[in-house]
Design a protein around this motif. Structure first.
Motif, short mmCIF file in Angstrom:
data_model
loop_
_atom_site.label_atom_id
_atom_site.label_comp_id
_atom_site.label_asym_id
_atom_site.label_seq_id
_atom_site.Cartn_x
_atom_site.Cartn_y
_atom_site.Cartn_z
N GLY A 16 0.49 -1.41 -0.12
CA GLY A 16 0.47 0.13 0.02
C GLY A 16 0.54 1.21 -0.11
N HIS A 17 1.96 1.08 -0.17
CA HIS A 17 3.08 2.42 -0.09
C HIS A 17 3.25 2.65 -1.66
CE1 HIS A 17 6.95 4.38 1.39
NE2 HIS A 17 6.38 5.27 1.19
N VAL A 18 2.95 4.15 -1.80
CA VAL A 18 2.94 4.90 -2.56
C VAL A 18 4.14 5.32 -3.08
CG1 VAL A 18 1.97 6.77 -4.23
CG2 VAL A 18 0.64 5.04 -2.67
N THR A 19 4.49 5.06 -4.16
CA THR A 19 5.80 5.70 -4.70
C THR A 19 5.66 6.41 -6.01
OG1 THR A 19 6.82 3.54 -5.26
CG2 THR A 19 7.32 3.62 -3.92
N GLY A 20 5.29 6.38 -6.66
CA GLY A 20 5.11 7.14 -7.74
C GLY A 20 3.95 7.60 -8.33
N LEU A 21 3.07 8.38 -9.36
CA LEU A 21 2.30 8.65 -9.79
C LEU A 21 2.35 8.68 -10.90
CD1 LEU A 21 0.58 10.92 -7.23
CD2 LEU A 21 -0.21 8.46 -7.33
N ASP A 22 1.73 7.77 -12.03
CA ASP A 22 1.85 7.99 -13.24
C ASP A 22 1.02 8.37 -14.38
OD1 ASP A 22 3.44 5.52 -13.25
OD2 ASP A 22 2.50 4.41 -14.64
N VAL A 23 1.78 9.88 -14.96
CA VAL A 23 0.97 10.51 -15.20
C VAL A 23 1.42 10.47 -17.29
CG1 VAL A 23 0.17 13.59 -15.12
CG2 VAL A 23 1.23 11.85 -13.49
N THR A 24 0.09 11.00 -17.55
CA THR A 24 1.38 11.06 -19.06
C THR A 24 -0.36 12.23 -19.44
OG1 THR A 24 -0.54 8.99 -19.33
CG2 THR A 24 1.86 8.95 -19.72
N GLY A 25 0.68 13.15 -20.15
CA GLY A 25 -0.38 14.45 -21.24
C GLY A 25 -1.04 14.85 -19.95
N GLY A 26 -0.86 15.20 -19.17
CA GLY A 26 -0.63 16.20 -17.77
C GLY A 26 -2.27 14.94 -16.78
N VAL A 27 -2.20 14.20 -17.43
CA VAL A 27 -3.75 13.36 -16.56
C VAL A 27 -3.43 11.98 -16.24
CG1 VAL A 27 -5.45 11.62 -17.23
CG2 VAL A 27 -5.00 13.40 -18.36
N VAL A 28 -3.32 11.83 -14.82
CA VAL A 28 -3.05 11.40 -13.92
C VAL A 28 -3.57 9.75 -14.50
CG1 VAL A 28 -3.02 9.64 -11.42
CG2 VAL A 28 -2.90 12.07 -11.71
N ARG A 29 -2.56 8.44 -14.84
CA ARG A 29 -2.86 7.40 -15.23
C ARG A 29 -3.05 5.89 -14.62
NH1 ARG A 29 -5.63 9.03 -20.11
NH2 ARG A 29 -4.63 10.93 -21.10
N ALA A 30 -2.23 6.06 -13.52
CA ALA A 30 -1.54 4.96 -12.52
C ALA A 30 -1.52 5.42 -11.18
CB ALA A 30 -1.40 3.22 -13.55
N VAL A 31 -0.88 4.40 -10.49
CA VAL A 31 -0.32 4.36 -9.53
C VAL A 31 0.31 3.30 -8.91
CG1 VAL A 31 -0.45 4.65 -5.97
CG2 VAL A 31 -2.51 6.06 -8.29
N ARG A 32 1.58 3.60 -8.82
CA ARG A 32 2.44 3.29 -8.29
C ARG A 32 2.86 2.74 -7.04
NH1 ARG A 32 6.05 1.37 -12.86
NH2 ARG A 32 4.32 2.72 -14.91
N THR A 33 3.46 1.56 -6.56
CA THR A 33 3.88 1.01 -4.81
C THR A 33 5.07 0.06 -4.97
OG1 THR A 33 2.82 -1.24 -5.10
CG2 THR A 33 0.71 0.22 -4.68
N HIS A 34 5.53 0.46 -3.42
CA HIS A 34 6.76 -0.07 -3.03
C HIS A 34 6.97 -1.66 -3.36
CE1 HIS A 34 10.18 -1.10 -0.46
NE2 HIS A 34 10.28 0.14 -0.73
#
Ligand SMILES: Cc1cc2nc3c(=O)[nH]c(=O)nc-3n(C[C@H](O)[C@H](O)[C@H](O)COP(=O)(O)OP(=O)(O)OC[C@H]3O[C@@H](n4cnc5c(N)ncnc54)[C@H](O)[C@@H]3O)c2cc1C
Length: 386
Positions: free
Chosen positions: A178-196
């Protein structure tokens, strides 16, 4: 509650009171929602909170009204849980012992009563009748009673809301998963969340309820939008506070929320009291033995004004950080510049949690802009910065 747009995936980051209250609401409405928590639900600010439910000294009027709505929202939420033990609408007693403090208290009661908030000046004898444990000094210059206020026991409250979220279909991931280490943004829009745990969780909307870590999380999305919080890390910082637990509470101990001039207390779990003081400063750099001395001082102050604590000892203490927006008001809404990223960070988050969860859920599910939240948009800081 409005039905969610079909197939929309929500990710909520942070399982403090805001995150669990929101996730439960989204899941109850039928939304697909994942709650991510880097440690355990409710183990940051929410666990240590004094958790006083109040709109007592909240200004301006709109912020008072938001907090007052928070009291009503908890009452309704507690009804839905069958009036659980973690919901304690005990009322709140306060008194003053100097002429100036007495004048301030009387003026506050008068303003609150004018605003339609239950607030009454009472005699010292009436206060002693409401809370027989009290040992009120003869020097009392004013006393007040706020019958609609109270407190929550936050740990069982978080457990209950997390369970409700899971029962309603939410996924809850904790620790590395559940530890969020990244947020994927493409074209200024959030697409996904990355975890540890190297998982990539696709999202149509990401809601950051990460308390004092919220600016860090927004930075992971590359956001330049300011989310200014009162500093908490350096020595002397204002946002940290010392909380103390003591017990056992003997027969005839306090049963309500109490604000004495130099110590605040209320019943806690397992026959304890939870103590705070307005003038005692500790921060994340305060070490031993200073912290232990301060904790003992708080207990002595409480023992002077209430019965039931004669055999009590300090059973625990902790410095914890209040997530405090720099202008004292909540920060709630879509973050400018990054589509799909919504943030919620506030002081008084326990008072506000149930109500903000309702407002946020309707904005997230139906795209409805809630006028009550208009003063609290994150964009107000971008406007100041430009
Ligand atoms: C001493 C003290 C006294 C207080 N007294 C009161 C009071 O009397 N009344 C009142 O209404 N309010 C009070 N407050 C304020 C209230 O407790 C807070 O506003 C509220 O708890 C904030 O809840 P939250 O969910 O926003 O944040 P938190 O409870 O801090 O939760 C944020 C969560 O986000 C998680 N997180 C952070 N980063 C990540 C990441 N990268 N990945 C995954 N998870 C992450 C954290 O682990 C944490 O669990 C008090 C606070 C303190 C500290």
């Amino acid at each position: 509650m409005t039905a969610p747009s079909a197939g929309r995936r929500y990710v909520v980051i942070g399982a403090g009171v805001l995150g669990v209250a929101l996730t439960a609401r989204l899941a109850e409405a039928g939304a697909a929602v994942t709650l991510l928590e880097q440690t355990r639900p409710g183990h940051a600010a929410t666990r240590s909170s004094f958790a006083w439910l109040n709109a007592n000294n909240k200004v301006p009027r709109a912020y008072h009204d938001l907090n007052h709505a928070g009291l009503r929202a908890w009452s309704a939420r507690a009804d839905g849980f069958g009036r659980p033990d973690w919901y304690r609408p005990s009322g709140n007693l306060e008194w003053a012992v100097t002429p100036d403090a007495g004048v301030e208290l009387a003026a506050r009661v008068s303003r609150l009563a004018d605003w339609g908030y239950p607030a009454h000046l009472i005699s010292a004898a009436a206060a002693a009748e409401l809370e027989p444990a009290l040992r009120l000094p003869p020097t009392v210059t004013a006393a007040a009673w706020f019958p609609e206020e109270g407190y929550l026991l936050t740990e069982p409250m978080v457990d209950a809301l997390t369970e409700k979220a899971v029962q309603s279909g939410a996924t809850v991931l904790t620790g590395e998963a559940g530890h969020v280490t990244g947020l994927d943004v493409t074209g200024g829009v959030v697409r996904a969340v990355r975890t540890h745990a190297s998982q990539v969780i696709p999202a149509d909307a990401v809601v950051c309820c990460a308390g004092r870590w919220t600016p860090e999380l927004a930075a992971l999305a590359g956001s330049a939008a300011p989310i200014p919080l009162i500093p908490w890390a350096q020595p002397g910082a204002e946002a940290p506070g010392l909380v103390v637990q003591a017990g056992p509470v003997g027969p005839g101990g306090p049963v309500r929320m109490v604000h004495a001039p130099d110590v605040y207390f209320r019943p806690h779990r397992a026959g304890q009291v939870h103590l705070e003081a307005p003038d005692v400063h500790a921060d994340l750099h305060t070490g031993e033995p200073a912290l232990g001395d301060l904790a003992s001082e708080l207990l002595r102050r409480a023992q002077r004004v209430t019965g039931g604590l004669d055999r009590a000892e300090v059973t625990g203490y902790r410095v914890c950080v209040r997530p405090m927006p720099a202008d004292g008001q909540s920060i709630v809404g879509w973050l400018p510049g990054t589509e799909g990223l919504y943030v919620a960070v506030t002081h008084s988050g326990v008072t506000l949690g149930a109500h903000l969860a309702e407002l946020m859920a309707s904005e997230l599910l139906a795209g409805v802009q809630q006028p009550e939240l208009a003063p609290y948009r994150p964009g107000r800081f971008s406007a100041l910065a430009s």
